[in-house]
Write an enzyme that holds these catalytic residues in place. Sequence first.
Site, short mmCIF file in Angstrom:
data_model
loop_
_atom_site.label_atom_id
_atom_site.label_comp_id
_atom_site.label_asym_id
_atom_site.label_seq_id
_atom_site.Cartn_x
_atom_site.Cartn_y
_atom_site.Cartn_z
N GLY A 47 0.79 -1.22 0.00
CA GLY A 47 0.00 0.00 0.00
C GLY A 47 0.83 1.28 0.00
O GLY A 47 2.04 1.28 -0.24
N ILE A 48 0.15 2.39 0.30
CA ILE A 48 0.80 3.70 0.29
C ILE A 48 1.90 3.77 1.34
O ILE A 48 3.00 4.27 1.08
CB ILE A 48 -0.24 4.81 0.56
CG1 ILE A 48 -1.24 4.89 -0.61
CG2 ILE A 48 0.45 6.15 0.78
CD1 ILE A 48 -0.61 5.28 -1.93
N LYS A 58 11.04 7.64 5.62
CA LYS A 58 12.04 7.47 6.68
C LYS A 58 13.42 7.18 6.09
O LYS A 58 14.44 7.57 6.67
CB LYS A 58 11.63 6.34 7.63
CG LYS A 58 10.25 6.50 8.24
CD LYS A 58 10.02 7.90 8.78
CE LYS A 58 8.57 8.15 9.13
NZ LYS A 58 7.68 8.39 7.99
N GLY A 186 0.15 22.84 5.09
CA GLY A 186 -0.32 21.85 6.04
C GLY A 186 0.81 21.36 6.93
O GLY A 186 1.85 20.92 6.42
N ASP A 320 -7.29 3.27 7.27
CA ASP A 320 -7.63 4.66 6.97
C ASP A 320 -9.05 4.82 6.44
O ASP A 320 -9.72 5.82 6.73
CB ASP A 320 -6.66 5.23 5.94
CG ASP A 320 -5.25 5.39 6.48
OD1 ASP A 320 -5.02 5.08 7.67
OD2 ASP A 320 -4.37 5.81 5.70
N ALA A 328 -0.44 3.68 9.95
CA ALA A 328 -0.25 2.30 9.53
C ALA A 328 -0.40 1.32 10.69
O ALA A 328 -1.04 0.27 10.55
CB ALA A 328 1.14 2.14 8.90
N HIS A 456 21.12 2.28 32.07
CA HIS A 456 21.87 3.53 32.13
C HIS A 456 23.20 3.37 31.39
O HIS A 456 23.86 2.34 31.55
CB HIS A 456 22.15 3.90 33.59
CG HIS A 456 23.01 5.12 33.75
ND1 HIS A 456 22.52 6.40 33.58
CD2 HIS A 456 24.33 5.24 34.06
CE1 HIS A 456 23.51 7.25 33.78
NE2 HIS A 456 24.62 6.59 34.08
#
Length: 478
Positions: A47-48, A58, A186, A320, A328, A456
């Site tokens: 898909g998209i 990314k 936007g 969606d 997603a 840590h």
Amino acid sequence: MNDVTGEADELYDVIVLGAGPGGYVAGIRAGQLGLRTAVIERAELGGICLNWGCIPTKALLHGAEVARAVRSGAEVGILAQAPSVEVSALVAHSRRTADTLAGGVGALLKGNGVDILRGTATVADKGRVRLEIDGRTRDLAADHIIVATGAGPRSLPGIVPDGSTIWTYRQALVPDEIPESLVVIGSGAIGSEFASLYADLGSKVTLLESLDRIMPGESPEVSALVTKSFNRRGITTMSSVRVESVDVVGSGDGGATIRTSDAKNGEQTLTASKVLLAVGVAPNSADLGLDRFDILDKAGFVTVDSLGATGVWGLYAIGDVAGGPCLAHKASHEALRCVDAIAGVRREPEPDDWREWVPRCTYTTPEVASVGIDVAAAKARGHNVATARIGFAENGRALGAAETEGFARVVVDADTDEILGASLVGAGVTELIASVVVARTAGVPASVFASSMFPHPTRSEILGEAMSAALGRPINSL
């Protein structure tokens, strides 16, 4: 009215329309549960998100991060020449990443016994799907039909992307060259990510938002920090702005003229080499035959319950196309619970506030990650709010990496010890937010979260310290 006559060409237990992160996950899970399953896709598997959204974006952002790291190396004693960006190589890396994962989706579907059907599907009636393949028609039947067709980019009235000067995210992912200047309309996740990306690649970026602040879906505290960070990096941000028109100059070689208006400055005119329209998404629900069932809201999203059921026998929707948040991981989560419900593996609905616990991640610089509700919403609902904000400047790992911008804010109910939400801004926070999601899903109280052992030195310590501070027992902060 039944548009289908005669016997079906093929019988299935489950037919899934769409092979995005909702559709392919639904297909895999159905196959695992022994259901005879078909997934229908007219474009790319994945898909998209996989092909033109989350994944390739990314990959580009990683390239931008490398360029930014080289430029800032002097801060830690690493001197290097200013980096140049070879656009074709960066885009090629992005496309290879997407193609590799898309191939994996096909292998996973086949490995779980799922039929992959290529073509255009419509829901012809309850339990019936009509499939068009290369001019031929096949009629399929299934007890359960799951619509997972996703969403596409929205436009603004009178502003039509031309693929050359006025872009959608598709063109922004495969530029021939880095534009000298870019106006992004936007400032949601898509717009903000591309604004950050292109600024790091060398464009002069202006980010426009019609609401009163950028990233309006995040808390005002998060929005304010990101605004300052963007401005410091040379990104011009303009909020409460209405875009009146976008006019391409000549054949597009001269860029575009953008006319805006706002209450403070009146009308203004901007110019840019390219314009990116990033004003949200619209559901891919048209031409599927769904209008006959009266299940679409005014915006075209399919109305469903928390398990994906529409109320029409055997018809479901996920991802969606079934409404926001349009992410997603939300689509994949819905796929699993929908198919499990179909198979009888689970029956209980999701809690009423489940949408608030869909984690939100924006991969800008700095990154933004949040889940649950913020302080204002918690107080409005009557919670006895305990909250704390810890800055990354107090975190040893962040200091050593010279990445101290940002903070972690946690929100807790002081009476019930319930974790109500968290907001994080800074390097790597999209990896940190999952621990809050897991804790909430498992019903872990804030006091138990705070008592957990965080390694840590890691950035994750900031969440443990913030939770401890909210409970009135900070160790490494005042």
